[in-house]
Design an enzyme around this catalytic site. Structure first.
Site, PDB file in Angstrom:
ATOM      1  CB  THR A 391      -0.967  -0.023   1.194  1.00 34.19           C
ATOM      2  OG1 THR A 391      -1.657  -1.261   1.196  1.00 34.19           O
ATOM      3  CG2 THR A 391      -1.978   1.095   1.194  1.00 34.19           C
ATOM      4  CD  GLU A 411      -4.408  -7.021   1.711  1.00 29.95           C
ATOM      5  OE1 GLU A 411      -4.176  -6.315   2.703  1.00 29.95           O
ATOM      6  OE2 GLU A 411      -3.876  -8.126   1.545  1.00 29.95           O
ATOM      7  CD  GLU A 430      -7.847  -3.950  -0.474  1.00 33.59           C
ATOM      8  OE1 GLU A 430      -7.321  -3.851   0.631  1.00 33.59           O
ATOM      9  OE2 GLU A 430      -7.266  -3.615  -1.527  1.00 33.59           O
ATOM     10  CG  ASP A 433      -8.046  -6.334   4.051  1.00 39.25           C
ATOM     11  OD1 ASP A 433      -7.071  -7.058   4.308  1.00 39.25           O
ATOM     12  OD2 ASP A 433      -7.938  -5.134   3.746  1.00 39.25           O
ATOM     13  CB  SER A 460      -9.917  -0.636   5.129  1.00 41.77           C
ATOM     14  OG  SER A 460      -8.658  -0.027   4.965  1.00 41.77           O
ATOM     15  CB  SER A 461      -5.962  -1.132   8.885  1.00 47.79           C
ATOM     16  OG  SER A 461      -6.334  -2.405   9.305  1.00 47.79           O
ATOM     17  N   GLY A 482      -1.027  -2.363   6.413  1.00 47.32           N
ATOM     18  CA  GLY A 482      -2.035  -3.264   6.955  1.00 47.32           C
ATOM     19  C   GLY A 482      -2.532  -2.734   8.290  1.00 47.32           C
TER      20      GLY A 482
HETATM   21  N1  GLU Z   1      -5.859  -4.137   2.756  1.00 43.61           N
HETATM   22  C1  GLU Z   1      -5.260  -3.187   3.615  1.00 43.61           C
HETATM   23  C2  GLU Z   1      -6.309  -2.421   4.392  1.00 43.61           C
HETATM   24  O1  GLU Z   1      -7.202  -1.909   3.816  1.00 43.61           O
HETATM   25  C3  GLU Z   1      -4.531  -2.221   2.774  1.00 43.61           C
HETATM   26  C4  GLU Z   1      -3.683  -1.383   3.550  1.00 43.61           C
HETATM   27  C5  GLU Z   1      -2.356  -2.023   3.774  1.00 43.61           C
HETATM   28  O2  GLU Z   1      -2.293  -3.235   3.751  1.00 43.61           O
HETATM   29  O3  GLU Z   1      -1.405  -1.313   3.984  1.00 43.61           O
HETATM   30  O4  GLU Z   1      -6.222  -2.310   5.574  1.00 43.61           O
END
Ligand code: GLU
Length: 594
Positions: A391, A411, A430, A433, A460-461, A482
């Site tokens: 990301t 992702e 994605e 998640d 998401s985070s 993440g």
């Molecule tokens: N899939 C992750 C999320 O939405 C993307 C962000 C990341 O992994 O840095 O939290």
């Protein structure tokens, strides 16, 4: 004049940088993409125009992290009205998605297999998200913002160390699908730093979009190619690994424009990302759990990096992540108890569980009304995986004071590893998640907030954030990583507010992260720019309290790399704009003088 200063920065609330009129500033993890945004600002575009150009350029020069095959959250702050919006272009599950699709036999699929299968591909939102933002608040045409990316794809660019590293250490992800291998491992040889990468298929795709708009992507030949590509699975999973997306899912994709979640911490205001991200809620919960501790007060044993500070940070993270695991998901599809989670009485009871002289036992999620049970809840074991630096996040402020803070993703690094044949862009993974095992259990009071469902967005985070003081925006920032994103943004926020650092110092400092209730710690240090590092004494004190994840006593257990924060700042006293970027990648700040 455009001046490029590689992670050389102008600090938050510092009067050392004075300019006749506010400058435009872009802060991006990759210099060529930063230059694309700066060029748009120099041409008279605003922050939203520049953000579009940066996103498309990142698709070319940092393809492992984000692009039109993915989704994201774009915070837009409008100087004129003082309003803040989030453009939610998060991927959605297809109509044929089902709660048990990642556990067809009652057992969760392996993450490496599921995440490199078409089953993991969510309906992409990035292109429609950027186009929506441009229509609402931009001043330029989509085609103009695509121009720098088309040039980079057509004429090529120099592979930097980070892209080369991600190819070399790809968990096999650039090797599974032939189109991906052909681009990043031509002739079977991984691209190395300094190699020149040209992407003619991607250039063709971006030109088609420039000519015909997003419809060229969501309908017609590209849409057909996406549907076909995500029907690829992994042989180990059989038909269960094949994607379920149809042309109708693509044609029906919708962007959501959301209002921010507002949080408060020690007199500062934060505008954060609401569900389907846990980015805002979990960040605000941690901050509220920490507010009773004088984190900045060295005389009382706190201060940056002290054992006491790190301990209470970890405990607050464990409590908030326990809640996140049960209560947070896409609240367009499942009710998320947003108010209950930030209710002062609830938070007071929750923070009372934090003791400064010992580590608490694994906390449960809080029982919240009207959805919770009166008894303690039993947490389903959370799926944990190593978070890598997938990301990307960038931030922009234009000369008028409009701000963008945009976390954007496919992702995992390299997404699903599936490149759409003939079109040169990677598809996301994605949907991994979501909960792999459905967790909804009415008897237990578990709402299954993040269980897979048709059209739903996975939790998401991502946590793009706007920080305000006395009603005025002073900084916009965010991070990839993440679940560690929430903690990277938290660390930076505490560094600014409690520890009085400048934005660049706040970004450079080492970070601590715990992303589940059991509480295994990740922390970083060691690199020369991370000053002050977490001391061995502090690490031993944490071990003595019972914290895990730091390895042997007496050794440096802070060996991780957590996040990549990009930020822009506004000095409320002078109106000066600045930016800060993360040396953990090739963070680049460019100031544009008008
Ligand atoms: N899939 C992750 C999320 O939405 C993307 C962000 C990341 O992994 O840095 O939290």
């Amino acid at each position: 004049m455009i001046r490029i200063a590689r992670w050389f920065i102008f600090c938050l609330l510092s009067s050392s940088v004075l300019a006749a009129s506010p400058e435009g500033v872009v802060a991006v993890s990759q210099p060529a993409a930063a230059a694309a945004g700066a060029r748009i600002l120099a041409q008279g575009g605003n922050a939203i125009d520049a953000a579009a150009a940066v996103q498309f350029a990142l698709n070319v020069v940092e393809p492992q992290s984000s692009g039109i095959g993915g989704g994201g959250f774009m915070l837009v702050h409008l100087a004129k009205t003082g309003e803040t919006f989030f453009v939610d272009s998060r991927e959605r599950a297809p109509a044929r998605a089902r709660a048990d699709m990642f556990a067809p036999d009652g057992l969760p699929m392996s993450f490496p297999l599921a995440s490199t299968s078409g089953l993991a591909v969510g309906v992409p939102g990035t292109l429609l998200g950027v186009d929506t933002a441009l229509h609402r608040w931009g001043t330029m045409k989509l085609a103009a913002t695509l121009a720098p990316a088309i040039k980079l794809a057509e004429h090529g660019f120099r592979v930097n160390r980070f892209l080369a590293d991600d190819i070399a250490n790809d968990d096999g992800r650039t090797q599974i699908q032939p189109e991906t291998a052909a681009t990043f491992r031509p002739g079977g040889v991984p691209l190395a730093e300094g190699d020149w990468l040209v992407q003619p298929d991607l250039a063709k795709t971006l030109k088609l979009i420039a000519a015909k708009g997003p419809d060229a992507f969501y309908r017609g030949p590209i849409a057909r190619a996406i549907v076909k590509a995500q029907q690829r699975g992994r042989s180990e999973l059989g038909d269960a690994g094949k994607g379920r997306m149809t042309l109708a899912d693509l044609a029906q994709y919708r962007v959501a424009i959301r209002r921010p979640l507002i949080g408060h911490y020690r007199g500062w205001t934060l505008a954060g990302m609401p569900p389907p991200s846990s980015g805002g809620l979990t960040l605000f919960e941690i901050l509220k759990l920490l507010e009773r501790f004088p984190l900045g007060d060295v005389a009382q044993g706190y201060g940056f990096g002290s054992p006491k500070t790190l301990h209470v940070m970890a405990e607050a993270m464990r409590l908030a992540f326990a809640d996140r695991a049960v209560w947070i998901g896409d609240d367009d599809a499942a009710q998320v108890p947003q108010h209950a989670l930030l209710n002062p009485e609830y938070l007071a009871a929750r923070t009372a569980l934090i003791k400064t002289d010992r580590r608490m036992d694994t906390p449960q999620a809080g029982a919240l009304t009207p959805w919770g049970t009166p008894a303690a809840m039993r947490l389903k074991p959370a799926r944990t995986r190593k978070e890598s630096l997938h990301t990307t996040h960038f931030a922009i402020v234009d000369r008028w004071g409009n701000m963008v803070s945009y976390t954007t993703t496919i992702e995992y690094t390299w997404g699903s590893g599936i490149t759409v044949p003939g079109y040169g862009f990677l598809l996301n993974n994605e949907l991994t998640d979501f909960n792999f095992l459905p967790s909804a259990d009415p008897a237990e009071g578990n709402p299954g907030a993040n269980d897979v469902a048709p059209f739903k967005r996975p939790r998401s985070s991502m946590a793009p954030l706007l920080l305000l003081k006395d009603g005025k925006p002073v900084a916009a920032y965010g991070s990839p990583g993440g679940a560690t994103i929430i903690n990277s943004v938290l660390n930076v926020t505490l560094n600014l507010i409690d520890h009085g650092m400048t934005m660049q110092q706040a970004i450079d400092a080492p970070r601590l992260s715990v992303t589940n209730a059991t509480g295994k710690m990740n922390c970083e240090g060691g690199q020369t720019f991370m000053q002050p590092a977490f001391s061995l004494v502090a690490q031993d004190a944490l071990r003595t309290l019972g914290h895990t994840g730091l390895g042997e006593a007496g050794t440096d257990g802070c060996r991780e790399t957590i996040g990549s924060v990009q930020a822009v700042v506004v000095d409320p006293a002078t109106g000066t704009h600045g930016g800060a970027a993360d040396p953990r990648r090739e963070g680049t700040v460019i100031r544009v003088r008008h």
